[in-house]
Write a protein that holds these residues in place. Structure first.
Motif, PDB file in Angstrom:
ATOM      1  N   LEU A 274       4.545   8.814  -1.870  1.00 22.78           N
ATOM      2  CA  LEU A 274       4.646   8.076  -0.655  1.00 22.78           C
ATOM      3  C   LEU A 274       3.576   8.813   0.331  1.00 22.78           C
ATOM      4  N   ASP A 275       3.599  10.206   0.513  1.00 20.85           N
ATOM      5  CA  ASP A 275       2.666  10.787   1.239  1.00 20.85           C
ATOM      6  C   ASP A 275       1.288  10.693   1.106  1.00 20.85           C
ATOM      7  N   ALA A 276       0.810  10.547  -0.310  1.00 25.12           N
ATOM      8  CA  ALA A 276      -0.468  10.333  -0.533  1.00 25.12           C
ATOM      9  C   ALA A 276      -0.864   8.708  -0.289  1.00 25.12           C
ATOM     10  N   ASN A 277       0.048   7.806  -0.504  1.00 26.05           N
ATOM     11  CA  ASN A 277      -0.205   6.351  -0.302  1.00 26.05           C
ATOM     12  C   ASN A 277      -0.167   6.211   1.294  1.00 26.05           C
TER      13      ASN A 277
ATOM     14  N   ALA B 155       0.735  -1.142   0.007  1.00 29.86           N
ATOM     15  CA  ALA B 155       0.002  -0.026   0.031  1.00 29.86           C
ATOM     16  C   ALA B 155       1.027   1.236   0.028  1.00 29.86           C
ATOM     17  N   ILE B 156       1.802   1.105   0.758  1.00 30.32           N
ATOM     18  CA  ILE B 156       2.856   2.439   0.705  1.00 30.32           C
ATOM     19  C   ILE B 156       3.804   2.525  -0.317  1.00 30.32           C
TER      20      ILE B 156
ATOM     21  N   ALA C 243       0.041  -1.938  12.609  1.00 30.79           N
ATOM     22  CA  ALA C 243       0.005  -1.738  11.134  1.00 30.79           C
ATOM     23  C   ALA C 243       0.063  -0.624  11.001  1.00 30.79           C
ATOM     24  N   LYS C 244      -0.629   0.379  11.547  1.00 32.46           N
ATOM     25  CA  LYS C 244      -0.476   2.033  11.371  1.00 32.46           C
ATOM     26  C   LYS C 244       0.710   2.381  11.398  1.00 32.46           C
ATOM     27  N   VAL C 245       1.655   2.134  12.720  1.00 28.76           N
ATOM     28  CA  VAL C 245       2.754   2.657  12.945  1.00 28.76           C
ATOM     29  C   VAL C 245       3.787   2.047  12.117  1.00 28.76           C
ATOM     30  N   THR C 246       3.670   0.647  11.673  1.00 30.60           N
ATOM     31  CA  THR C 246       4.365   0.005  10.568  1.00 30.60           C
ATOM     32  C   THR C 246       4.528   0.843   9.188  1.00 30.60           C
ATOM     33  N   ALA C 247       3.402   1.195   8.809  1.00 27.30           N
ATOM     34  CA  ALA C 247       2.981   2.098   7.697  1.00 27.30           C
ATOM     35  C   ALA C 247       3.958   3.160   7.687  1.00 27.30           C
ATOM     36  N   VAL C 248       3.826   3.867   8.859  1.00 26.54           N
ATOM     37  CA  VAL C 248       4.468   5.179   8.772  1.00 26.54           C
ATOM     38  C   VAL C 248       6.037   4.923   8.797  1.00 26.54           C
ATOM     39  N   ALA C 249       6.509   3.980   9.545  1.00 25.94           N
ATOM     40  CA  ALA C 249       7.976   3.446   9.618  1.00 25.94           C
ATOM     41  C   ALA C 249       8.393   3.010   7.969  1.00 25.94           C
ATOM     42  N   ILE C 250       7.527   2.529   7.122  1.00 28.08           N
ATOM     43  CA  ILE C 250       7.907   2.139   5.799  1.00 28.08           C
ATOM     44  C   ILE C 250       7.953   3.330   4.867  1.00 28.08           C
TER      45      ILE C 250
ATOM     46  N   ASP D 112       3.011   1.480  -3.390  1.00 27.32           N
ATOM     47  CA  ASP D 112       2.256   1.375  -4.641  1.00 27.32           C
ATOM     48  C   ASP D 112       2.629   2.486  -5.442  1.00 27.32           C
ATOM     49  N   GLY D 113       2.978   2.081  -6.755  1.00 30.64           N
ATOM     50  CA  GLY D 113       3.483   3.174  -7.559  1.00 30.64           C
ATOM     51  C   GLY D 113       4.885   3.517  -7.679  1.00 30.64           C
ATOM     52  N   VAL D 114       5.562   3.092  -6.568  1.00 32.67           N
ATOM     53  CA  VAL D 114       6.891   3.569  -6.224  1.00 32.67           C
ATOM     54  C   VAL D 114       7.811   2.572  -6.490  1.00 32.67           C
ATOM     55  N   MET D 115       7.497   1.266  -6.071  1.00 39.77           N
ATOM     56  CA  MET D 115       8.201   0.076  -6.416  1.00 39.77           C
ATOM     57  C   MET D 115       7.523  -0.947  -5.999  1.00 39.77           C
ATOM     58  N   PRO D 116       7.639  -2.291  -6.684  1.00 38.33           N
ATOM     59  CA  PRO D 116       6.780  -3.754  -6.297  1.00 38.33           C
ATOM     60  C   PRO D 116       7.233  -4.001  -4.912  1.00 38.33           C
ATOM     61  N   THR D 117       6.408  -4.998  -4.521  1.00 39.84           N
ATOM     62  CA  THR D 117       6.529  -5.407  -3.114  1.00 39.84           C
ATOM     63  C   THR D 117       6.710  -7.074  -3.480  1.00 39.84           C
ATOM     64  N   GLU D 118       7.543  -7.730  -2.911  1.00 38.77           N
ATOM     65  CA  GLU D 118       7.512  -9.144  -2.875  1.00 38.77           C
ATOM     66  C   GLU D 118       7.522  -9.814  -1.517  1.00 38.77           C
ATOM     67  N   VAL D 119       6.971 -11.009  -1.477  1.00 39.28           N
ATOM     68  CA  VAL D 119       6.845 -11.805  -0.112  1.00 39.28           C
ATOM     69  C   VAL D 119       7.934 -12.900  -0.227  1.00 39.28           C
ATOM     70  N   LEU D 120       8.634 -13.070   0.876  1.00 40.28           N
ATOM     71  CA  LEU D 120       9.705 -14.195   0.628  1.00 40.28           C
ATOM     72  C   LEU D 120       9.043 -15.588   1.002  1.00 40.28           C
ATOM     73  N   LEU D 121       8.002 -15.681   2.134  1.00 42.57           N
ATOM     74  CA  LEU D 121       7.515 -17.110   2.254  1.00 42.57           C
ATOM     75  C   LEU D 121       6.416 -17.398   1.548  1.00 42.57           C
ATOM     76  N   PRO D 122       6.514 -18.639   0.623  1.00 42.93           N
ATOM     77  CA  PRO D 122       5.443 -18.965  -0.315  1.00 42.93           C
ATOM     78  C   PRO D 122       4.301 -19.257   0.759  1.00 42.93           C
ATOM     79  N   ASP D 123       3.142 -19.055   0.051  1.00 43.02           N
ATOM     80  CA  ASP D 123       1.774 -19.520   0.739  1.00 43.02           C
ATOM     81  C   ASP D 123       2.026 -20.891   1.367  1.00 43.02           C
ATOM     82  N   GLY D 124       1.454 -21.023   2.388  1.00 42.82           N
ATOM     83  CA  GLY D 124       1.167 -22.240   2.931  1.00 42.82           C
ATOM     84  C   GLY D 124       2.484 -22.595   3.762  1.00 42.82           C
ATOM     85  N   SER D 125       3.560 -21.893   3.816  1.00 47.63           N
ATOM     86  CA  SER D 125       4.644 -22.099   4.799  1.00 47.63           C
ATOM     87  C   SER D 125       4.553 -21.212   5.851  1.00 47.63           C
TER      88      SER D 125
END
Length: 308
Positions: free
Chosen positions: A173-176, A40-41, A151-158, A43-56
């Protein structure tokens, strides 16, 4: 010779591009729910990837060499911290400090941390089971992504960290961040409405992961089968739960998609208790601007569909 050198330079340039393309700048998160917040943060700046595959499960994951490359190429690595993803502690020593964020170590998150249930009174024979407290059961419950406050403070930190790395993207980034905070507030209102009717209904969860969510929305858990999902609960624990199911009139017992232990069915057998599934990792929810709200809403639906 000149021709050959030109050809060689071109070949090197193309291969460099391919390598750069293969490991392109991205925000890499350990688990999917952190990816929901990051995407969410970013978005439009760079892609986000997740390390852990679903189910692990983050409790017992092992990195592949390609994962280590992704960590080293990432613009920012987001994880909970060494108490949750022990497998990341060593590889992240190779990643610059300004390119990683451990959520549980943020000054703004520490006051929000909940004590974990260490399960010392659960009647397990710890020695016989080879009980291993190495995963997240340090002092605190590390399933922090289930807390809307965290989640809210994490978003600010990101936001703040990406802003340091890419000041030219400030407006986006501000708008996101604003949009994320507005959506979170709205989702929160909707979920309070949705969960209020089931607040007093008792239930058991499979593992001790949901404390932040339950506390935030005022739910009434009676307990959990296990602290560490890798370890099956002992006979004494199961007997206690069985007794409680019969006496306390729990409405529901919840399994998880990563862990569907037969013990849950065995304990609930012959009682009127329903069984449901809670997914603490948001499997199948696509990353994007709305994904964190979608995740909390899906989890709330899972509670309500079994409890009501």
């Amino acid at each position: 010779m000149v021709q050959k050198n030109k050809w060689l330079q071109r070949a090197l340039f193309v291969s460099a591009l391919m390598i750069a393309g293969h490991a392109s700048a991205a925000v890499v998160t350990s688990v999917r729910p952190l990816g929901f917040i990051a995407s969410a943060i970013a978005d439009g700046v760079m892609p986000t990837e997740v390390l852990l595959p679903d189910g692990s499960s983050p409790h017992d994951f092992a990195l592949r060499p390609s994962d280590i490359q992704r960590l080293q190429a990432a613009e920012l690595v987001l994880w909970v911290g060494p108490d949750m993803e022990a497998f990341l502690a060593k590889p992240l020593k190779q990643v610059a400090a300004n390119k990683q964020l451990a959520i549980s170590e943020l000054a703004s998150v520490q006051p929000l941390l909940m004590k974990g249930d260490d399960d010392h009174d659960d009647g397990h024979d710890h020695a016989a089971e080879g009980h291993d407290h190495e995963h997240h059961h340090g002092e605190y419950n590390m399933h922090v992504w289930l807390s809307p406050e965290v989640a809210k403070v994490t978003a600010v930190a990101i936001h703040d960290r990406l802003l340091e790395l890419m000041p030219q993207k400030k407006d986006k980034l501000d708008a996101n961040l604003r949009q994320f905070e507005d959506q979170l507030a709205q989702t929160d209102k909707n979920l309070v409405k949705m969960l209020t009717p089931v607040r007093s209904k008792g239930y058991f969860v499979f593992h001790d992961a949901y404390g932040y969510f339950e506390k935030h929305f005022g739910l009434s858990p009676l307990g959990h089968f296990t602290v560490n999902p890798e370890i099956q609960p002992g006979a004494q624990r199961l007997h206690q739960i069985r007794t409680q199911l019969v006496e306390q009139k729990a409405v529901c017992v919840f399994a998880e998609p990563q862990f569907r232990p037969a013990v849950i069915n065995a304990v609930a057998k012959g009682t009127t208790v329903r069984s449901g599934t809670l997914d603490p990792l948001g499997i199948g929810i696509a990353l994007g601007k709305d994904s964190y709200g979608n995740f909390l809403t899906a989890l709330s639906n899972q509670y309500v569909s079994c409890l009501k």
